[in-house]
Design an enzyme around this catalytic site. Structure first.
Site, PDB file in Angstrom:
ATOM      1  N   LYS A 198     -25.922   0.308  23.919  1.00 19.43           N
ATOM      2  CA  LYS A 198     -26.012  -0.482  25.160  1.00 19.43           C
ATOM      3  C   LYS A 198     -26.829   0.286  26.191  1.00 19.43           C
ATOM      4  O   LYS A 198     -27.697  -0.244  26.843  1.00 19.43           O
ATOM      5  CB  LYS A 198     -24.594  -0.750  25.678  1.00 19.43           C
ATOM      6  CG  LYS A 198     -24.440  -1.954  26.473  1.00 19.43           C
ATOM      7  CD  LYS A 198     -24.052  -3.172  25.662  1.00 19.43           C
ATOM      8  CE  LYS A 198     -24.890  -3.381  24.427  1.00 19.43           C
ATOM      9  NZ  LYS A 198     -24.418  -4.390  23.539  1.00 19.43           N
TER      10      LYS A 198
ATOM     11  N   ASN B 140     -42.380 -19.709  14.769  1.00 23.86           N
ATOM     12  CA  ASN B 140     -41.438 -18.598  14.901  1.00 23.86           C
ATOM     13  C   ASN B 140     -41.078 -18.163  13.496  1.00 23.86           C
ATOM     14  O   ASN B 140     -40.590 -18.972  12.708  1.00 23.86           O
ATOM     15  CB  ASN B 140     -40.179 -19.064  15.663  1.00 23.86           C
ATOM     16  CG  ASN B 140     -39.102 -17.984  15.694  1.00 23.86           C
ATOM     17  OD1 ASN B 140     -39.386 -16.809  15.464  1.00 23.86           O
ATOM     18  ND2 ASN B 140     -37.874 -18.375  15.976  1.00 23.86           N
ATOM     19  N   GLY B 141     -41.328 -16.899  13.175  1.00 26.55           N
ATOM     20  CA  GLY B 141     -41.007 -16.407  11.834  1.00 26.55           C
ATOM     21  C   GLY B 141     -42.129 -15.516  11.335  1.00 26.55           C
ATOM     22  O   GLY B 141     -42.970 -15.070  12.122  1.00 26.55           O
TER      23      GLY B 141
ATOM     24  N   ARG C  66     -34.864 -14.751  25.013  1.00 29.39           N
ATOM     25  CA  ARG C  66     -34.974 -14.363  23.609  1.00 29.39           C
ATOM     26  C   ARG C  66     -35.882 -13.143  23.432  1.00 29.39           C
ATOM     27  O   ARG C  66     -35.850 -12.494  22.397  1.00 29.39           O
ATOM     28  CB  ARG C  66     -35.524 -15.537  22.787  1.00 29.39           C
ATOM     29  CG  ARG C  66     -34.605 -16.741  22.765  1.00 29.39           C
ATOM     30  CD  ARG C  66     -35.291 -17.935  22.151  1.00 29.39           C
ATOM     31  NE  ARG C  66     -35.591 -17.741  20.738  1.00 29.39           N
ATOM     32  CZ  ARG C  66     -34.754 -18.009  19.747  1.00 29.39           C
ATOM     33  NH1 ARG C  66     -33.565 -18.486  20.013  1.00 29.39           N
ATOM     34  NH2 ARG C  66     -35.102 -17.817  18.486  1.00 29.39           N
TER      35      ARG C  66
ATOM     36  N   TRP D 294     -43.190 -13.109  20.457  1.00 31.33           N
ATOM     37  CA  TRP D 294     -42.748 -11.717  20.323  1.00 31.33           C
ATOM     38  C   TRP D 294     -43.557 -11.164  19.157  1.00 31.33           C
ATOM     39  O   TRP D 294     -43.354 -11.559  18.014  1.00 31.33           O
ATOM     40  CB  TRP D 294     -41.248 -11.680  20.027  1.00 31.33           C
ATOM     41  CG  TRP D 294     -40.628 -10.326  20.086  1.00 31.33           C
ATOM     42  CD1 TRP D 294     -40.133  -9.694  21.184  1.00 31.33           C
ATOM     43  CD2 TRP D 294     -40.400  -9.434  18.988  1.00 31.33           C
ATOM     44  NE1 TRP D 294     -39.615  -8.463  20.846  1.00 31.33           N
ATOM     45  CE2 TRP D 294     -39.762  -8.279  19.507  1.00 31.33           C
ATOM     46  CE3 TRP D 294     -40.665  -9.490  17.619  1.00 31.33           C
ATOM     47  CZ2 TRP D 294     -39.395  -7.201  18.706  1.00 31.33           C
ATOM     48  CZ3 TRP D 294     -40.298  -8.416  16.824  1.00 31.33           C
ATOM     49  CH2 TRP D 294     -39.673  -7.279  17.377  1.00 31.33           C
TER      50      TRP D 294
ATOM     51  N   GLU E  93     -21.322   1.850  20.192  1.00 33.55           N
ATOM     52  CA  GLU E  93     -21.657   0.681  21.012  1.00 33.55           C
ATOM     53  C   GLU E  93     -22.125   1.115  22.414  1.00 33.55           C
ATOM     54  O   GLU E  93     -23.109   0.605  22.937  1.00 33.55           O
ATOM     55  CB  GLU E  93     -20.440  -0.261  21.080  1.00 33.55           C
ATOM     56  CG  GLU E  93     -20.615  -1.487  21.937  1.00 33.55           C
ATOM     57  CD  GLU E  93     -21.860  -2.305  21.646  1.00 33.55           C
ATOM     58  OE1 GLU E  93     -22.482  -2.148  20.587  1.00 33.55           O
ATOM     59  OE2 GLU E  93     -22.238  -3.107  22.525  1.00 33.55           O
TER      60      GLU E  93
ATOM     61  N   HIS F 190     -21.894  20.529  13.784  1.00 31.55           N
ATOM     62  CA  HIS F 190     -22.643  20.655  12.533  1.00 31.55           C
ATOM     63  C   HIS F 190     -24.136  20.464  12.761  1.00 31.55           C
ATOM     64  O   HIS F 190     -24.874  20.192  11.813  1.00 31.55           O
ATOM     65  CB  HIS F 190     -22.091  19.667  11.501  1.00 31.55           C
ATOM     66  CG  HIS F 190     -20.661  19.938  11.169  1.00 31.55           C
ATOM     67  ND1 HIS F 190     -20.281  21.041  10.434  1.00 31.55           N
ATOM     68  CD2 HIS F 190     -19.529  19.310  11.538  1.00 31.55           C
ATOM     69  CE1 HIS F 190     -18.955  21.052  10.338  1.00 31.55           C
ATOM     70  NE2 HIS F 190     -18.472  20.013  11.011  1.00 31.55           N
TER      71      HIS F 190
ATOM     72  N   CYS G 150     -39.516 -15.163  19.058  1.00 30.36           N
ATOM     73  CA  CYS G 150     -40.293 -16.276  19.612  1.00 30.36           C
ATOM     74  C   CYS G 150     -39.418 -17.470  19.995  1.00 30.36           C
ATOM     75  O   CYS G 150     -38.459 -17.786  19.311  1.00 30.36           O
ATOM     76  CB  CYS G 150     -41.306 -16.751  18.580  1.00 30.36           C
ATOM     77  SG  CYS G 150     -42.345 -15.446  17.969  1.00 30.36           S
TER      78      CYS G 150
ATOM     79  N   LYS H 242     -33.579 -11.291  21.764  1.00 26.79           N
ATOM     80  CA  LYS H 242     -32.166 -11.650  21.681  1.00 26.79           C
ATOM     81  C   LYS H 242     -31.779 -12.076  20.279  1.00 26.79           C
ATOM     82  O   LYS H 242     -30.719 -11.730  19.790  1.00 26.79           O
ATOM     83  CB  LYS H 242     -31.890 -12.792  22.678  1.00 26.79           C
ATOM     84  CG  LYS H 242     -30.448 -13.243  22.737  1.00 26.79           C
ATOM     85  CD  LYS H 242     -29.561 -12.191  23.368  1.00 26.79           C
ATOM     86  CE  LYS H 242     -28.097 -12.551  23.343  1.00 26.79           C
ATOM     87  NZ  LYS H 242     -27.253 -11.357  23.560  1.00 26.79           N
TER      88      LYS H 242
ATOM     89  N   GLU I 149     -30.673   0.745  25.131  1.00 28.60           N
ATOM     90  CA  GLU I 149     -31.529  -0.447  25.096  1.00 28.60           C
ATOM     91  C   GLU I 149     -31.942  -0.918  26.486  1.00 28.60           C
ATOM     92  O   GLU I 149     -33.019  -1.453  26.658  1.00 28.60           O
ATOM     93  CB  GLU I 149     -30.902  -1.590  24.281  1.00 28.60           C
ATOM     94  CG  GLU I 149     -29.737  -2.291  24.916  1.00 28.60           C
ATOM     95  CD  GLU I 149     -29.180  -3.418  24.050  1.00 28.60           C
ATOM     96  OE1 GLU I 149     -29.960  -4.255  23.587  1.00 28.60           O
ATOM     97  OE2 GLU I 149     -27.958  -3.462  23.860  1.00 28.60           O
TER      98      GLU I 149
HETATM   99  C1  F6R Z   1     -27.468  -5.109  21.379  1.00 26.15           C
HETATM  100  C2  F6R Z   1     -27.648  -6.382  20.692  1.00 26.15           C
HETATM  101  C3  F6R Z   1     -28.175  -6.375  19.303  1.00 26.15           C
HETATM  102  C4  F6R Z   1     -27.535  -7.503  18.470  1.00 26.15           C
HETATM  103  C5  F6R Z   1     -28.182  -7.570  17.075  1.00 26.15           C
HETATM  104  C6  F6R Z   1     -27.519  -8.624  16.206  1.00 26.15           C
HETATM  105  O1  F6R Z   1     -26.916  -5.296  22.642  1.00 26.15           O
HETATM  106  O2  F6R Z   1     -27.389  -7.414  21.242  1.00 26.15           O
HETATM  107  O3  F6R Z   1     -28.005  -5.143  18.692  1.00 26.15           O
HETATM  108  O4  F6R Z   1     -26.172  -7.266  18.364  1.00 26.15           O
HETATM  109  O5  F6R Z   1     -29.532  -7.870  17.210  1.00 26.15           O
HETATM  110  O6  F6R Z   1     -27.631  -9.890  16.763  1.00 26.15           O
HETATM  111  P1  F6R Z   1     -26.693 -11.063  16.324  1.00 26.15           P
HETATM  112  O7  F6R Z   1     -25.305 -10.737  16.789  1.00 26.15           O
HETATM  113  O8  F6R Z   1     -27.232 -12.285  16.990  1.00 26.15           O
HETATM  114  O9  F6R Z   1     -26.753 -11.133  14.830  1.00 26.15           O
END
Ligand code: F6R
Length: 611
Positions: A488, A97-98, A27, A73, A484, A507, A2, A606, A491
């Site tokens: 990427k 937010n929370g 976000r 959110w 990674e 395996h 949020c 985000k 998502e």
């Molecule tokens: C993927 C991504 C997320 C963040 C994760 C942690 O591209 O961005 O997996 O890495 O939510 O977020 P932070 O780094 O803000 O703790």
């Protein structure tokens, strides 16, 4: 998660709120709303979907100078207009937010008083409880209510009989504030304050901010006035805009030479004027050398991409220091009753510095007596403030949900920390540490060269657009990068993807590799190269469509792959910076060609400020 904005000032509040919400869109959210004082009453507008939908509903004659706005959110309750914020009950209108974890118990108490919510949200229960304590004194009502909440929150609250005033309080969730010539503004993050000021403060937890057009008065729960520490940012609004790029993600991928330069350069120093030795120096970061002494174990804890940076960090630290390093998913670590002591260094990694699980892991580590160091991008964030020491990555604002430049800056942070640690503890010679440090500095031109492969990556990504499943495989550093690359890609493209240590495929997972299934094989590490080739042969024999990322000098039988991407000549220890960028581009172009929302993928946020 949020996004929150509150404005009390001299310009049109609805416009200020909608602009702020647009800046907070990144976000992640599913509905939006605002509430404004207009003609002495609070008017509320809500809509499902994008902020642009809300904008369409705004009456052109709504005149207001004070209001609050929210992007939601969904956590408790589905995505609907009634569940969107602001929520009003009695005199109280608020945004939140929370998560109020004990909302159900509170709801039962309120129901016994004959009070019933209309939404399914925990936030409406918060509004009801604050209203139940309100008898004209906002401070006591807020204090009495928050003492009953468990969970996390950032609230902006308006009382119907206190026009032109917003009250704010937070615990666990972020809230930053600034005063400017145009008025007073509060928001979930700095990006929404940038158009007003570069100076801001983080509202300390459990302190109440009374926001009016001329001032923000902060008091603790006992009513004592407090003076929060002023911070300022070095970047401006243009850093948080697209600057001609189609997407934030692409812009942020291309910013990596610069973000790496900003993270690495201020930390490299000659030991003295005549010296040829170039070594990491953390004096300006206030990271004391004592943090690295008497350590017999390191634990890295984080979530998602930040955790993947830790996987690279682990390999590097173990290689150079020869002490055990483990990487723990923060949401697991916090509930595992971990064994820590004063000889353990816990490194938390977070772009936002607000991720709820990472913050909880940090607090646990501190309580158990471990030393803590955080690698954080957002200045003044909760994780940065609560760690014993903080290494700021200077990646600048990262707006796209998919992390790119923050990740490579986190990698750079791990390299610098490993080199400094090895130098201080004499586990590597000074000359070796200096050589490694200058190689780190030289990755910047390599990264620039890799970005020139973007067109080639775009062409290759055409092969992935209709895939339903794909695999990333690698060994050692390349396995960490596979994790990674996979997150990427999944998502932002919504293609099911998995990362495997290449030797693990046979395996079980090899049964899923059939004719045409794409396998992205990373083969950049000479120590495991021949083993990796055997694994590529295994998937190739089952008909996989192989995209191989490798080095210039690597000799690979051309029948083993369909597409090949070659890194510029680079020491294999530093190859992750270049490989990561190729994987980011691959995900970006695949998402673009599939016609998806690259910057704001569905269901994701985000900054994950709830568990
Ligand atoms: C993927 C991504 C997320 C963040 C994760 C942690 O591209 O961005 O997996 O890495 O939510 O977020 P932070 O780094 O803000 O703790």
């Amino acid at each position: 998660m949020c996004g929150i904005i509150g404005f009390a000032g001299y310009k049109n509040a609805p416009e200020a709120l909608l602009n702020g919400l647009s800046e907070l869109e990144y976000r992640g959210y599913d509905s939006a709303g605002i509430a404004c004082f207009s003609d002495g009453v609070i008017k509320v507008l809500k809509s499902v979907g994008k902020v642009s939908n809300l904008r369409k509903e705004l009456p052109p004659d709504l005149l207001s100078f004070c209001g609050i706005g929210h992007t939601r959110w969904a956590t408790h309750g589905g995505v609907s207009k009634v569940n969107a914020h602001p929520h009003t009950f009695g005199c109280v209108t608020l945004i939140h937010n929370g998560i109020i974890e004990n909302y159900h118990e509170l709801e039962l108490i309120l129901k016994q008083q004959g009070k019933f919510p209309i939404s399914q949200t925990d936030s409406e229960i918060a509004a009801m409880l604050i209203d139940s304590f309100y008898q004209g004194n906002a401070y006591t009502a807020i204090r009495d209510a928050v003492l009953q909440f468990s969970g996390s929150y950032a609230f902006c609250i308006m009382f119907s009989d206190q026009p032109e005033t917003i009250y704010c309080i937070r615990k666990g969730s972020p809230l930053v504030c600034c005063c400017s010539e145009q008025g007073s503004i509060v928001a979930s993050d700095m990006v929404a304050l940038l158009r007003y000021s570069k100076d801001y403060f983080v509202l300390p937890e459990l302190q109440i901010a009374k926001v009016t057009r001329n001032s923000i008065l902060v008091t603790d729960l006992e009513g004592q006035e407090c003076t929060p520490k002023l911070l300022s940012i070095t970047w401006d609004l243009s850093s948080a805009q697209k600057n001609g790029f189609k997407h934030y993600m692409l812009k942020e991928i291309y910013e990596q030479p610069e973000s790496l330069r900003r993270t690495i350069m201020p930390r490299l120093r000659k030991t003295d004027d005549d010296s040829v030795l170039l070594l990491p120096d953390f004096t300006e970061d206030n990271i004391p050398d004592s943090l690295f002494s008497n350590i017999n174990r390191i634990i890295i804890t984080a979530c998602g991409t930040a955790m993947h940076a830790g996987l690279i960090g682990r390999i590097l630290l173990e290689r150079l220091l020869r002490i055990p390093v483990s990487v723990e998913i923060a949401s697991e670590f916090r509930y595992e009753n971990p064994i820590l002591d004063k000889y353990t260094l816990v490194i938390t990694v977070s772009q936002s510095g607000e991720t709820a699980d990472t913050l909880a892991a940090l607090r646990l580590a501190k309580n158990l007596g471990a030393k803590t160091l955080s690698i954080v991008n957002v200045k003044g964030s909760s994780i940065a403030r609560e760690s014993n020491a903080v290494f700021y990555t200077h990646a600048g604002p990262e707006i796209a949900v998919a992390s790119t430049k923050a990740y490579t800056s986190q990698l750079a942070a791990f390299y610098l920390i490993a080199f400094r640690f090895a130098y201080l503890t004499k586990l590597q010679t000074d000359t070796q540490c200096s050589l490694l440090s200058s190689k780190l500095f030289h990755i910047i031109p390599d990264v620039e060269q890799v970005l020139m492969l973007a067109d080639k990556v775009k062409k290759i990504s055409r092969n992935l657009i209709s895939a339903t499943d794909l695999f990333f495989i690698g060994r050692g550093l390349d396995y960490a990068l596979s994790c990674e690359g996979s997150i990427k890609l999944k998502e932002i493209t919504y293609i099911h993807s998995e990362a495997y240590a290449a030797g693990e495929l046979k395996h079980g997972t090899l049964s899923l590799v059939t004719e045409g299934v794409p396998v992205i094989a990373l083969a950049t590490q000479p120590d495991v190269f021949s083993k990796m080739i055997s694994n590529i042969k295994e998937v190739r024999a089952r008909g996989a469509f192989v995209i191989c990322i490798t080095t210039q000098d690597a000799v690979i039988d051309p029948t083993l792959y369909d597409q090949k991407l070659i890194l510029p000549p680079i020491d294999p220890l530093f190859a992750p910076f270049c490989t990561a960028i190729l994987l980011q581009l691959l995900a970006y172009y695949t998402s673009l060609l599939r016609g998806l929302d690259v910057d704001q993928p569905r269901n994701l946020a985000k900054s994950v400020t709830v568990e």
